[in-house]
Design an enzyme around this catalytic site. Sequence first.
Site, PDB file in Angstrom:
ATOM      1  CB  SER A 280      -8.132   3.667   2.793  1.00 19.49           C
ATOM      2  OG  SER A 280      -7.262   3.076   3.755  1.00 19.49           O
TER       3      SER A 280
ATOM      4  CB  SER B 155      -8.324   0.777   5.656  1.00 21.92           C
ATOM      5  OG  SER B 155      -9.039   1.958   5.488  1.00 21.92           O
TER       6      SER B 155
ATOM      7  CE  LYS C 166      -3.875   1.996   2.640  1.00 23.71           C
ATOM      8  NZ  LYS C 166      -4.761   1.829   3.799  1.00 23.71           N
TER       9      LYS C 166
HETATM   10  N1  GLN Z   1     -13.221   4.125   6.168  1.00 22.33           N
HETATM   11  C1  GLN Z   1     -12.586   4.581   7.354  1.00 22.33           C
HETATM   12  C2  GLN Z   1     -12.194   6.033   7.213  1.00 22.33           C
HETATM   13  O1  GLN Z   1     -12.529   6.594   6.232  1.00 22.33           O
HETATM   14  C3  GLN Z   1     -11.435   3.710   7.698  1.00 22.33           C
HETATM   15  C4  GLN Z   1     -10.180   4.062   7.011  1.00 22.33           C
HETATM   16  C5  GLN Z   1      -8.998   3.241   7.426  1.00 22.33           C
HETATM   17  O2  GLN Z   1      -9.119   2.222   8.111  1.00 22.33           O
HETATM   18  N2  GLN Z   1      -7.839   3.714   7.039  1.00 22.33           N
HETATM   19  O3  GLN Z   1     -11.578   6.608   8.039  1.00 22.33           O
END
Ligand code: GLN
Length: 510
Positions: free
Chosen positions: A154, A178, A79
């Site tokens: 994400s 994410s 990532k």
């Molecule tokens: N969807 C969540 C957010 O927008 C989680 C994101 C994540 O785990 N990086 O913060």
Amino acid sequence: MQPAELSAVEIVAAIRQGDMTAVQCTEAFLDRAARLDGSINAFLKIDREGALETAAAIDARRKAGKPLGALAGLPVAVKDALCTRDLPTTCASKMLAGFRPPYDADTVARLRAADAVIVGKTNMDEFAMGGSNENSAFGPVKNPWDLSRAPGGSSGGSAACVAADMAPVAIGSDTGGSIRQPAGLCGITGLKPTYGRVSRRGLVAFASSLDQIGPMARSAADCALVLETIAGHDPRDSTSLTAEVPRYSELLEQPLTGLKIGRVAEHYAEGLDPEVRKGVDEAYAVFEAAGATVHDIELPHAKYGVPTYYLIAPCEASSNLARYDGAHYGHRAEPGTGHQAEPAGGHRAESGSSQHFDSPLVEMYCRSRGEGFGPEVKRRIMLGTYALSAGYYDAYYAKALKVRRLIRQDYLDAFAKVDLIGGPVSATPAFKLGEKTGDPLAMYLVDLYTVATNLAGVGGISFPCGFTRGGLPVGFQLQGPALAEPLLLRATDRFQRLTDWHLRRPKQTA
Ligand code: GLN
């Protein structure tokens, strides 16, 4: 031998035994990525040259009879939130476009030391803020099961690249879901370890008390293999745990007889898609068939998870992202036209008034941040700054910390009764690209089942437990107490020995 059809465990064994070279394997995945990623956009950078060079060096060492690392020749996609010395690290933000970190993230260093082959950096929501990958400054990722749908986020690029067999393994990060949510929406297996199990050093910080790195792969067995390389204490991350790292892949055999799995009443709330519900119920039945028992439990404060998370995460983000000021870090705006400069992005405010800056330095800060950050990141910074400001701190941030404690207590109480907690990963299967972009609240609700894990600091794994009639994967989540990764992996591995959902491949990328 078709490398793309092999598991990570099989790839490592085949290379070790000499049935396949690291170059053959790496090339096969790179060729798929070259063919498929134009339509999926899972990668921000494919490092064909570097990967083949690493692979060739591994083959040469093997030929010379020299010792090889535990992941020798295994292609891994990382990532773009993790620092890589030799590759750009952008966090899918214009703010970091072209940034080359001077060091490797601890996870990346461990992967390299184990002779894994880093094939590229994967697309993501900007600074890991989002649940659909649509917040990337470099275009959304498409879900390999249906290119008109989001892969989740994400770590959507990491999930899509494994789902489309462009890499057997990818590294993701999980602050509120994410790893698990995109794994669920793309039909792969993703593990968010206990907070502190994997070092955060070199992971671009989003919300430091919640961030955790983990593996994403086809199966629990593959996640186990990768976790035993990337987990472990790092003296340069003070929150990393000192507990010894088990040999996860050697702890998968024991049957599930007597295992107690909690089924949470709150998970059956309104909004749970009937096809997801069906997949989840069938998954509980598989665990029962494997000797586990299912018990109804409550997580009474779970309903406060999303509001609590959306205070704590933006507060920490507003502090972490203060470093991108154009001077120390990140994009710097071109020198402006003096104190009466145009607002960020060159767009004049609707009123037509121009923005006033107190000094050229402030102007540089404001314009750099205005140009570098995308809309969701700005929204989070504003939310966090507001909730931390004098007068609101107690009402919002301090209150959220108290609720976080209650949520954690729910988990501790639950784990006094059951070994693991089951449930859906997301209330719906993969949604259409664009479906939720106009409504931040609707987007935040995709995190309903995942944020509490991070707030409690425990671990969670997600894996496919069925498909909708329309052919979209349905994900199941198991959460465990702190450091219960061996159990999470063993339970998932057992499920995957009894089902074949995790072996299905999307037709579009065959
Ligand atoms: N969807 C969540 C957010 O927008 C989680 C994101 C994540 O785990 N990086 O913060």
